[in-house]
Write a protein that holds these residues in place. Structure first.
Motif, PDB file in Angstrom:
ATOM      1  N   SER A   1      55.261  77.559  14.470  1.00  6.25           N
ATOM      2  CA  SER A   1      54.237  78.585  14.254  1.00  6.25           C
ATOM      3  C   SER A   1      54.694  79.671  13.295  1.00  6.25           C
ATOM      4  N   SER A   2      55.979  80.014  13.344  1.00  8.56           N
ATOM      5  CA  SER A   2      56.463  81.114  12.506  1.00  8.56           C
ATOM      6  C   SER A   2      56.579  80.735  11.036  1.00  8.56           C
ATOM      7  N   SER A   3      56.358  79.460  10.717  1.00  8.37           N
ATOM      8  CA  SER A   3      56.413  79.058   9.307  1.00  8.37           C
ATOM      9  C   SER A   3      55.035  78.782   8.741  1.00  8.37           C
ATOM     10  N   GLY A   4      54.011  78.836   9.599  1.00  8.59           N
ATOM     11  CA  GLY A   4      52.652  78.533   9.154  1.00  8.59           C
ATOM     12  C   GLY A   4      52.188  79.411   8.010  1.00  8.59           C
ATOM     13  N   ALA A   5      52.507  80.693   8.087  1.00  9.34           N
ATOM     14  CA  ALA A   5      52.074  81.614   7.041  1.00  9.34           C
ATOM     15  C   ALA A   5      52.743  81.291   5.707  1.00  9.34           C
ATOM     16  N   SER A   6      54.002  80.866   5.768  1.00 11.96           N
ATOM     17  CA  SER A   6      54.715  80.512   4.540  1.00 11.96           C
ATOM     18  C   SER A   6      54.177  79.226   3.936  1.00 11.96           C
ATOM     19  N   LEU A   7      53.727  78.311   4.804  1.00  6.38           N
ATOM     20  CA  LEU A   7      53.162  77.050   4.317  1.00  6.38           C
ATOM     21  C   LEU A   7      51.875  77.292   3.559  1.00  6.38           C
ATOM     22  N   LEU A   8      51.088  78.244   4.039  1.00  2.00           N
ATOM     23  CA  LEU A   8      49.797  78.505   3.421  1.00  2.00           C
ATOM     24  C   LEU A   8      49.892  79.526   2.297  1.00  2.00           C
ATOM     25  N   ASP A   9      50.938  79.454   1.506  1.00  3.48           N
ATOM     26  CA  ASP A   9      51.054  80.374   0.379  1.00  3.48           C
ATOM     27  C   ASP A   9      50.456  79.723  -0.859  1.00  3.48           C
ATOM     28  N   SER A  10      50.678  80.313  -2.011  1.00  2.00           N
ATOM     29  CA  SER A  10      50.046  79.839  -3.246  1.00  2.00           C
ATOM     30  C   SER A  10      50.453  78.416  -3.606  1.00  2.00           C
ATOM     31  N   ARG A  11      51.625  77.984  -3.155  1.00  2.00           N
ATOM     32  CA  ARG A  11      52.080  76.636  -3.514  1.00  2.00           C
ATOM     33  C   ARG A  11      51.185  75.547  -2.940  1.00  2.00           C
ATOM     34  N   LEU A  12      50.682  75.766  -1.728  1.00  2.00           N
ATOM     35  CA  LEU A  12      49.798  74.770  -1.132  1.00  2.00           C
ATOM     36  C   LEU A  12      48.483  74.684  -1.908  1.00  2.00           C
ATOM     37  N   SER A  13      48.012  75.825  -2.394  1.00  2.00           N
ATOM     38  CA  SER A  13      46.795  75.831  -3.221  1.00  2.00           C
ATOM     39  C   SER A  13      47.039  75.092  -4.532  1.00  2.00           C
ATOM     40  N   ILE A  14      48.221  75.277  -5.090  1.00  2.44           N
ATOM     41  CA  ILE A  14      48.582  74.568  -6.326  1.00  2.44           C
ATOM     42  C   ILE A  14      48.621  73.067  -6.066  1.00  2.44           C
ATOM     43  N   PHE A  15      49.206  72.676  -4.928  1.00  2.00           N
ATOM     44  CA  PHE A  15      49.287  71.257  -4.571  1.00  2.00           C
ATOM     45  C   PHE A  15      47.887  70.673  -4.402  1.00  2.00           C
TER      46      PHE A  15
ATOM     47  N   ALA B   1      58.377  68.110  -4.106  1.00  2.00           N
ATOM     48  CA  ALA B   1      58.620  68.589  -5.467  1.00  2.00           C
ATOM     49  C   ALA B   1      58.062  69.988  -5.668  1.00  2.00           C
ATOM     50  N   LEU B   2      57.019  70.297  -4.927  1.00  2.86           N
ATOM     51  CA  LEU B   2      56.390  71.613  -5.012  1.00  2.86           C
ATOM     52  C   LEU B   2      57.373  72.709  -4.589  1.00  2.86           C
ATOM     53  N   PHE B   3      58.234  72.395  -3.623  1.00  2.00           N
ATOM     54  CA  PHE B   3      59.200  73.368  -3.118  1.00  2.00           C
ATOM     55  C   PHE B   3      60.536  73.286  -3.852  1.00  2.00           C
ATOM     56  N   SER B   4      60.934  72.075  -4.224  1.00  2.00           N
ATOM     57  CA  SER B   4      62.218  71.938  -4.902  1.00  2.00           C
ATOM     58  C   SER B   4      62.180  72.550  -6.295  1.00  2.00           C
ATOM     59  N   ASN B   5      60.957  72.642  -6.876  1.00  2.00           N
ATOM     60  CA  ASN B   5      60.826  73.253  -8.216  1.00  2.00           C
ATOM     61  C   ASN B   5      60.511  74.729  -8.139  1.00  2.00           C
TER      62      ASN B   5
ATOM     63  N   LYS C   1      46.180  70.103  -7.676  1.00  2.00           N
ATOM     64  CA  LYS C   1      46.753  68.976  -8.411  1.00  2.00           C
ATOM     65  C   LYS C   1      46.439  67.644  -7.748  1.00  2.00           C
ATOM     66  N   TYR C   2      46.389  67.651  -6.406  1.00  2.70           N
ATOM     67  CA  TYR C   2      46.136  66.413  -5.658  1.00  2.70           C
ATOM     68  C   TYR C   2      44.971  66.645  -4.689  1.00  2.70           C
ATOM     69  N   PRO C   3      43.751  66.772  -5.196  1.00  2.00           N
ATOM     70  CA  PRO C   3      42.607  67.126  -4.344  1.00  2.00           C
ATOM     71  C   PRO C   3      42.220  66.052  -3.333  1.00  2.00           C
ATOM     72  N   PHE C   4      42.716  64.824  -3.500  1.00  2.00           N
ATOM     73  CA  PHE C   4      42.328  63.750  -2.591  1.00  2.00           C
ATOM     74  C   PHE C   4      43.386  63.466  -1.521  1.00  2.00           C
ATOM     75  N   ILE C   5      44.384  64.331  -1.432  1.00  2.48           N
ATOM     76  CA  ILE C   5      45.369  64.231  -0.356  1.00  2.48           C
ATOM     77  C   ILE C   5      44.849  65.028   0.843  1.00  2.48           C
ATOM     78  N   ASN C   6      44.763  64.374   1.998  1.00  2.00           N
ATOM     79  CA  ASN C   6      44.381  65.046   3.234  1.00  2.00           C
ATOM     80  C   ASN C   6      45.632  65.332   4.069  1.00  2.00           C
ATOM     81  N   PHE C   7      45.491  66.245   5.013  1.00  2.00           N
ATOM     82  CA  PHE C   7      46.644  66.656   5.821  1.00  2.00           C
ATOM     83  C   PHE C   7      46.394  66.449   7.306  1.00  2.00           C
ATOM     84  N   GLU C   8      47.451  66.094   8.010  1.00  2.00           N
ATOM     85  CA  GLU C   8      47.477  66.140   9.463  1.00  2.00           C
ATOM     86  C   GLU C   8      48.627  67.065   9.828  1.00  2.00           C
ATOM     87  N   ILE C   9      48.310  68.189  10.461  1.00  2.00           N
ATOM     88  CA  ILE C   9      49.315  69.188  10.799  1.00  2.00           C
ATOM     89  C   ILE C   9      49.606  69.129  12.301  1.00  2.00           C
ATOM     90  N   TYR C  10      50.888  69.033  12.630  1.00  2.50           N
ATOM     91  CA  TYR C  10      51.331  69.020  14.021  1.00  2.50           C
ATOM     92  C   TYR C  10      52.205  70.241  14.259  1.00  2.50           C
TER      93      TYR C  10
END
Length: 288
Positions: A99-113, A283-287, A116-125
């Motif tokens: 839970s404490s990383s959820g806010a970091s996951l939803l930063d600008s990088r996820l929007s960029i991803f 790659a989104l995070f490593s770059n 770039k990949y609009p047809f990728i869906n997510f399952e979050i656990y």
């Protein structure tokens, strides 16, 4: 009958000539005629009426032409879809997160991803770090977003920049106007914290020659913040966790202590399956 024969027949039907069809297919005329003859023999029907220059589809040939068009189109779509899957442009990505990383996951990088990949869906656990590590090793998720410290055996990781911890409280429990406090300012204060930070917090306090007063230990940063918002004590949480509960009466003060810090870690199994979509996500995070 196979896809190759269907393609040959379809081109012959479109061109209306064996000669021009052979040119379009980049093969010589005799093998193409042979393939057509074999197809007719296999199906047991006459597909074309041969003229001196052109050919004409029979009723059976017309049926096969229409079906061939559908089948070849579906075949191409399937190949394209599998290629997209291989390249990580389509599919579903399973990610575990504390839970404490959820806010970091939803930063600008996820929007960029997503752009770039609009047809990728997510399952979050969501779960604690121990559960996510277990899920990762079982293959239930491809990637986990956790916080240090954690047992890193068997996993690869990308560490994001260090993050300071903050003290969260309501105004009634505030004792100073300063936005930055020292760890010693928390002496004798009722502290609330995520159980995984216990060793880190105790060490920081012991290095400053006092033992912390623990009011509540729990397994979720949001719980710490909700209890602090209820005025039950002072929560110690990572700075980015501020975003977890939205609007509240909580005041946040940064704790000036180098040892009292944590990092977001993007982890994946060293031996488990990692899809192309997962590789693109990393790659989104490593770059970064």
């Amino acid at each position: 009958m196979d896809i190759k024969q269907l393609k040959y027949f379809y081109v012959i039907a479109e061109e209306g000539q064996i000669t021009s069809a052979a040119k379009r297919l980049h093969i010589s005329q005799p093998p193409l005629s042979y393939q057509l003859k074999n197809l007719e023999e296999e199906l047991g029907v006459k597909l074309v009426e041969r003229g001196s220059r052109n050919i004409k589809l029979t009723d059976a040939g017309l049926i096969l032409y229409k079906r061939a068009e559908q089948i070849l189109s579906l075949t191409k779509s399937t190949v394209d879809e599998l290629k997209d899957f291989k390249e990580g442009t389509h599919g579903t990505l399973s990610i575990g997160t504390v839970s404490s990383s959820g806010a970091s996951l939803l930063d600008s990088r996820l929007s960029i991803f997503h752009d770039k990949y609009p047809f990728i869906n997510f399952e979050i656990y969501e779960g604690n770090t121990f559960k996510l590590l277990e899920d990762l090793h079982k293959g239930a998720i491809e990637i986990a977003v956790v916080r240090t410290p954690f047992n890193n055996s068997g996993v690869n990781s990308i560490l994001l920049p260090k993050e300071t911890m903050v003290a969260a409280m309501i105004k009634n429990l505030d004792w100073t106007d300063s936005k930055v406090i020292d760890i010693t300012d928390l002496k004798d204060k009722p502290l609330i914290f995520y159980r995984r930070f216990e060793r880190l917090i105790f060490k920081a306090c012991e290095d400053s020659n006092f033992e912390p007063t623990v009011f509540c230990k729990n397994d979720d940063a949001r719980t710490s913040l909700l209890w602090a918002n209820a005025g039950l004590g002072i929560a110690i949480v990572p700075k980015s966790s501020i975003k977890l509960i939205g609007s509240s009466d909580i005041i946040f003060k940064e704790i000036d202590n180098e040892e009292l810090s944590t990092q977001i870690a993007i982890i994946w199994s060293k031996t488990g399956y990692l899809s192309s979509a997962g590789k693109n996500f990393l790659a989104l995070f490593s770059n970064a």
